[in-house]
Scaffold this active site. Structure first.
Site, short mmCIF file in Angstrom:
data_model
loop_
_atom_site.label_atom_id
_atom_site.label_comp_id
_atom_site.label_asym_id
_atom_site.label_seq_id
_atom_site.Cartn_x
_atom_site.Cartn_y
_atom_site.Cartn_z
CG ASP A 164 -9.78 4.51 -6.71
OD1 ASP A 164 -11.12 4.76 -7.28
OD2 ASP A 164 -9.22 5.72 -6.31
CG ASP A 181 -2.31 0.89 1.05
OD1 ASP A 181 -2.33 1.89 0.58
OD2 ASP A 181 -3.27 0.15 1.05
#
Length: 288
Positions: free
Chosen positions: A194, A144
């Site tokens: 996303d 991440d």
């Protein structure tokens, strides 16, 4: 009447201004303003490249030595709590790594010989820490770019007493392309990426044919690819591109979505989506 032989020369007046020219003072002011803007831009650039915590995750680990491309993520540098900062400072040297693209990872050494699953985008890390605790015989390489989430996952893993998680900071594409051996991974997890809902942004979605081509090189035969999303159009795209890829096979006989497997925890984010009426789809394929 004749003109004098030596007429008195006229005193020259100020030279006429060239149309559109500015006085020197205005030019200097504009130059000063431009210099200030350039200095401010340079300060901001240096800040973006400096780590927030010395010895912790780098701000831009790959730097400029890798080509720029359309990114499937948005870097976020939101507020870090005291607990997250403490975890980053204590545990990053032990369990963290920057994706700099400068060397190939030795996963057997990094995970003490455990089979390794790559997780891309773990948010605040609650689900990752729970899966690690419930399956200590599998290593999780969790990637991440969100600094608070990195610190949170390290803290959760530490408090749970698990040692099979490594937190990677940076671009997962560079990790896959530059830092992993062929057939190094036993699985891939992409949970709630996303969705980039606007049509003009669909090119930024992670699950696309080019990405799967790269992933297929790094997965062992039989490795599980597990995606989940609560965005219906993205779920349809995931199912479509994975079904069309010759190196992946749907685990569902009917070729559709899979029920949520027991090993994927119900996250807080997912619960909020379900409360709003969202439908979560799991997509499970194996590497042929």
């Amino acid at each position: 009447m004749s003109e004098p032989l030596n007429p008195t020369p006229e005193t020259p007046g100020p030279a006429p201004e060239t149309p559109g020219s500015a006085p020197d003072s205005a030019t200097d002011a504009e130059a000063d303003a431009a210099a200030r803007r350039a200095a401010s831009f340079e300060r901001q650039r240096r800040l973006r490249q400096e780590p927030r915590f010395p010895g912790g995750p780098a701000a831009d680990p790959a730097g400029s030595h890798h080509e720029r491309r359309i990114r499937s993520f948005q870097p976020r540098r939101s507020r870090v709590t005291a607990g997250q900062e403490d975890a980053l400072q204590r545990l990053w040297p032990k369990w963290g790594l920057d994706i700099d693209g400068r060397g190939v990872l030795d996963l057997p050494t990094l995970f003490d010989g455990l089979p390794v699953v790559l997780e891309i985008g773990f948010g605040m890390g609650e689900a990752t820490a729970q899966m690690a605790a419930e399956d200590p015989d599998t290593g999780i390489l969790a990637v991440d770019v969100h600094t608070p989430g990195q610190g949170n996952l390290l803290g959760l893993a530490d408090r749970a007493g698990v040692s099979n998680v490594r937190v990677a900071n940076g671009d997962a594409i560079i990790l896959l392309r530059e830092m992993l051996e062929p057939a190094a991974l036993d699985g891939l997890r992409v949970y709630f990426p996303d969705p980039w809902p606007k049509k003009r942004h669909h090119k930024r979605r992670l699950i696309q044919t080019e990405f799967l081509d790269l992933v297929a090189q790094r997965l062992k035969p039989g490795a599980l690819v597990h995606c989940a999303t609560d965005w219906e159009p993205y779920a349809e795209q995931m199912l479509e591109v994975l079904s069309a890829h010759p190196l992946f096979e749907n685990t569902q006989a009917d070729g559709g979505y899979a029920p949520r497997p027991a090993f994927r925890p119900l996250t807080r984010f997912e619960g909020q989506g379900l409360d709003k009426g969202h439908v979560v789809h799991d997509v499970l394929f194996t590497r042929r």
